[in-house]
Design a protein around this motif. Structure first.
Motif, PDB file in Angstrom:
ATOM      1  N   GLY A 221     180.891  35.730  47.261  1.00 65.30           N
ATOM      2  CA  GLY A 221     179.526  35.695  46.769  1.00 65.30           C
ATOM      3  C   GLY A 221     178.502  35.520  47.864  1.00 65.30           C
ATOM      4  O   GLY A 221     178.805  35.446  49.051  1.00 65.30           O
ATOM      5  N   ASP A 222     177.284  35.451  47.422  1.00 69.90           N
ATOM      6  CA  ASP A 222     176.109  35.276  48.269  1.00 69.90           C
ATOM      7  C   ASP A 222     175.520  33.919  47.887  1.00 69.90           C
ATOM      8  O   ASP A 222     175.030  33.742  46.778  1.00 69.90           O
ATOM      9  CB  ASP A 222     175.141  36.418  47.974  1.00 69.90           C
ATOM     10  CG  ASP A 222     173.879  36.371  48.794  1.00 69.90           C
ATOM     11  OD1 ASP A 222     173.703  35.431  49.589  1.00 69.90           O
ATOM     12  OD2 ASP A 222     173.046  37.281  48.620  1.00 69.90           O
ATOM     13  N   CYS A 223     175.615  32.938  48.794  1.00 71.56           N
ATOM     14  CA  CYS A 223     175.248  31.551  48.479  1.00 71.56           C
ATOM     15  C   CYS A 223     174.177  31.030  49.439  1.00 71.56           C
ATOM     16  O   CYS A 223     174.089  31.460  50.577  1.00 71.56           O
ATOM     17  CB  CYS A 223     176.466  30.643  48.568  1.00 71.56           C
ATOM     18  SG  CYS A 223     177.840  31.139  47.530  1.00 71.56           S
ATOM     19  N   SER A 224     173.407  30.056  48.971  1.00 70.85           N
ATOM     20  CA  SER A 224     172.333  29.484  49.778  1.00 70.85           C
ATOM     21  C   SER A 224     172.112  28.019  49.383  1.00 70.85           C
ATOM     22  O   SER A 224     172.270  27.652  48.225  1.00 70.85           O
ATOM     23  CB  SER A 224     171.044  30.275  49.542  1.00 70.85           C
ATOM     24  OG  SER A 224     169.946  29.618  50.120  1.00 70.85           O
ATOM     25  N   ASN A 225     171.733  27.207  50.351  1.00 71.35           N
ATOM     26  CA  ASN A 225     171.330  25.825  50.067  1.00 71.35           C
ATOM     27  C   ASN A 225     169.804  25.698  50.122  1.00 71.35           C
ATOM     28  O   ASN A 225     169.262  24.665  50.465  1.00 71.35           O
ATOM     29  CB  ASN A 225     171.987  24.840  51.039  1.00 71.35           C
ATOM     30  CG  ASN A 225     171.393  24.892  52.426  1.00 71.35           C
ATOM     31  OD1 ASN A 225     170.935  25.939  52.880  1.00 71.35           O
ATOM     32  ND2 ASN A 225     171.389  23.762  53.109  1.00 71.35           N
ATOM     33  N   GLN A 226     169.112  26.741  49.739  1.00 73.23           N
ATOM     34  CA  GLN A 226     167.655  26.802  49.841  1.00 73.23           C
ATOM     35  C   GLN A 226     166.964  25.632  49.144  1.00 73.23           C
ATOM     36  O   GLN A 226     166.058  25.025  49.719  1.00 73.23           O
ATOM     37  CB  GLN A 226     167.151  28.120  49.267  1.00 73.23           C
ATOM     38  CG  GLN A 226     165.645  28.268  49.328  1.00 73.23           C
ATOM     39  CD  GLN A 226     165.175  29.605  48.771  1.00 73.23           C
ATOM     40  OE1 GLN A 226     165.939  30.326  48.143  1.00 73.23           O
ATOM     41  NE2 GLN A 226     163.939  29.931  49.013  1.00 73.23           N
ATOM     42  N   LYS A 227     167.369  25.303  47.926  1.00 64.49           N
ATOM     43  CA  LYS A 227     166.716  24.204  47.206  1.00 64.49           C
ATOM     44  C   LYS A 227     166.815  22.901  47.988  1.00 64.49           C
ATOM     45  O   LYS A 227     165.833  22.181  48.153  1.00 64.49           O
ATOM     46  CB  LYS A 227     167.330  24.026  45.820  1.00 64.49           C
ATOM     47  CG  LYS A 227     166.970  25.109  44.848  1.00 64.49           C
ATOM     48  CD  LYS A 227     167.600  24.836  43.490  1.00 64.49           C
ATOM     49  CE  LYS A 227     167.347  25.953  42.517  1.00 64.49           C
ATOM     50  NZ  LYS A 227     168.041  25.732  41.241  1.00 64.49           N
ATOM     51  N   GLN A 228     168.004  22.587  48.474  1.00 59.98           N
ATOM     52  CA  GLN A 228     168.223  21.360  49.220  1.00 59.98           C
ATOM     53  C   GLN A 228     167.414  21.343  50.522  1.00 59.98           C
ATOM     54  O   GLN A 228     166.784  20.346  50.860  1.00 59.98           O
ATOM     55  CB  GLN A 228     169.711  21.219  49.528  1.00 59.98           C
ATOM     56  CG  GLN A 228     170.095  19.947  50.240  1.00 59.98           C
ATOM     57  CD  GLN A 228     171.578  19.926  50.555  1.00 59.98           C
ATOM     58  OE1 GLN A 228     172.125  20.915  51.034  1.00 59.98           O
ATOM     59  NE2 GLN A 228     172.208  18.804  50.272  1.00 59.98           N
ATOM     60  N   ALA A 229     167.409  22.449  51.225  1.00 58.91           N
ATOM     61  CA  ALA A 229     166.693  22.521  52.500  1.00 58.91           C
ATOM     62  C   ALA A 229     165.185  22.421  52.318  1.00 58.91           C
ATOM     63  O   ALA A 229     164.498  21.813  53.139  1.00 58.91           O
ATOM     64  CB  ALA A 229     167.051  23.815  53.223  1.00 58.91           C
TER      65      ALA A 229
ATOM     66  N   PHE B 163     177.403  34.508  53.076  1.00 66.41           N
ATOM     67  CA  PHE B 163     177.744  35.756  52.405  1.00 66.41           C
ATOM     68  C   PHE B 163     179.232  36.005  52.643  1.00 66.41           C
ATOM     69  O   PHE B 163     179.662  36.095  53.790  1.00 66.41           O
ATOM     70  CB  PHE B 163     176.900  36.882  53.011  1.00 66.41           C
ATOM     71  CG  PHE B 163     177.129  38.222  52.422  1.00 66.41           C
ATOM     72  CD1 PHE B 163     176.410  38.634  51.305  1.00 66.41           C
ATOM     73  CD2 PHE B 163     178.059  39.098  52.980  1.00 66.41           C
ATOM     74  CE1 PHE B 163     176.601  39.891  50.759  1.00 66.41           C
ATOM     75  CE2 PHE B 163     178.259  40.356  52.441  1.00 66.41           C
ATOM     76  CZ  PHE B 163     177.525  40.755  51.325  1.00 66.41           C
ATOM     77  N   SER B 164     180.040  36.069  51.574  1.00 62.45           N
ATOM     78  CA  SER B 164     181.484  36.308  51.701  1.00 62.45           C
ATOM     79  C   SER B 164     181.911  37.415  50.758  1.00 62.45           C
ATOM     80  O   SER B 164     181.652  37.353  49.552  1.00 62.45           O
ATOM     81  CB  SER B 164     182.272  35.049  51.361  1.00 62.45           C
ATOM     82  OG  SER B 164     182.021  34.029  52.280  1.00 62.45           O
ATOM     83  N   ARG B 165     182.590  38.401  51.315  1.00 62.40           N
ATOM     84  CA  ARG B 165     183.045  39.542  50.513  1.00 62.40           C
ATOM     85  C   ARG B 165     184.483  39.872  50.899  1.00 62.40           C
ATOM     86  O   ARG B 165     184.837  39.869  52.079  1.00 62.40           O
ATOM     87  CB  ARG B 165     182.148  40.733  50.785  1.00 62.40           C
ATOM     88  CG  ARG B 165     182.198  41.755  49.694  1.00 62.40           C
ATOM     89  CD  ARG B 165     180.917  42.509  49.623  1.00 62.40           C
ATOM     90  NE  ARG B 165     180.740  43.023  48.287  1.00 62.40           N
ATOM     91  CZ  ARG B 165     179.627  43.563  47.879  1.00 62.40           C
ATOM     92  NH1 ARG B 165     178.599  43.642  48.677  1.00 62.40           N
ATOM     93  NH2 ARG B 165     179.535  44.020  46.665  1.00 62.40           N
TER      94      ARG B 165
END
Length: 131
Positions: free
Chosen positions: A26-34, A47-49
């Protein structure tokens, strides 16, 4: 669901490996936390595929870690996964000096999956590689 792996020669359930592979894809982010606490957490995008079997003769991923602070780092991970999240007590290490640039000292980095690639993973393209 908990999936446990070890290196003691025991057989790992194929269906558990498929689930783990689906969770990782998947495509993941810690945007909210940061954004809530930018002094404690770098904004990181993962990003992992799944790679084709022919490429690695087994389960393999193309993974790209993109820290949004402009630093080029590699990740040193203690990782917990669910279907839609990654949680990691991690250190970002400078790729040239190997010095720590950032880490999750206050609490783990928390990534939310923005896009899943789980539908690309099935017994036909993962399970057969484990037999």
């Amino acid at each position: 669901m908990t999936i446990s792996f070890n290196n003691h020669g025991t057989n790992t359930n194929t269906s558990d490996l498929i689930v783990l592979t689906q969770w990782m894809a998947g495509d993941c982010s810690n945007q909210k936390q940061a954004f809530v606490n930018p002094t404690q957490y770098a904004h990181i995008h993962i990003f992992s595929r799944l790679l084709p079997f022919e490429f690695s003769s087994g389960i393999g991923f193309y993974s790209c870690l993109i820290p949004r602070n402009g630093c080029q780092t590699h990740f040193v991970s203690e990782l917990q996964l669910t279907e839609n999240t990654w949680s990691s007590l991690s250190k970002g290490m400078d790729i040239e000096t190997h010095e720590q640039v950032y880490c999750s000292t206050a609490e783990p980095l928390f990534f939310e999956k923005k896009q899943s690639f789980a539908d690309e993973i099935s017994v036909s393209n993962v399970g057969e590689t484990l037999c």
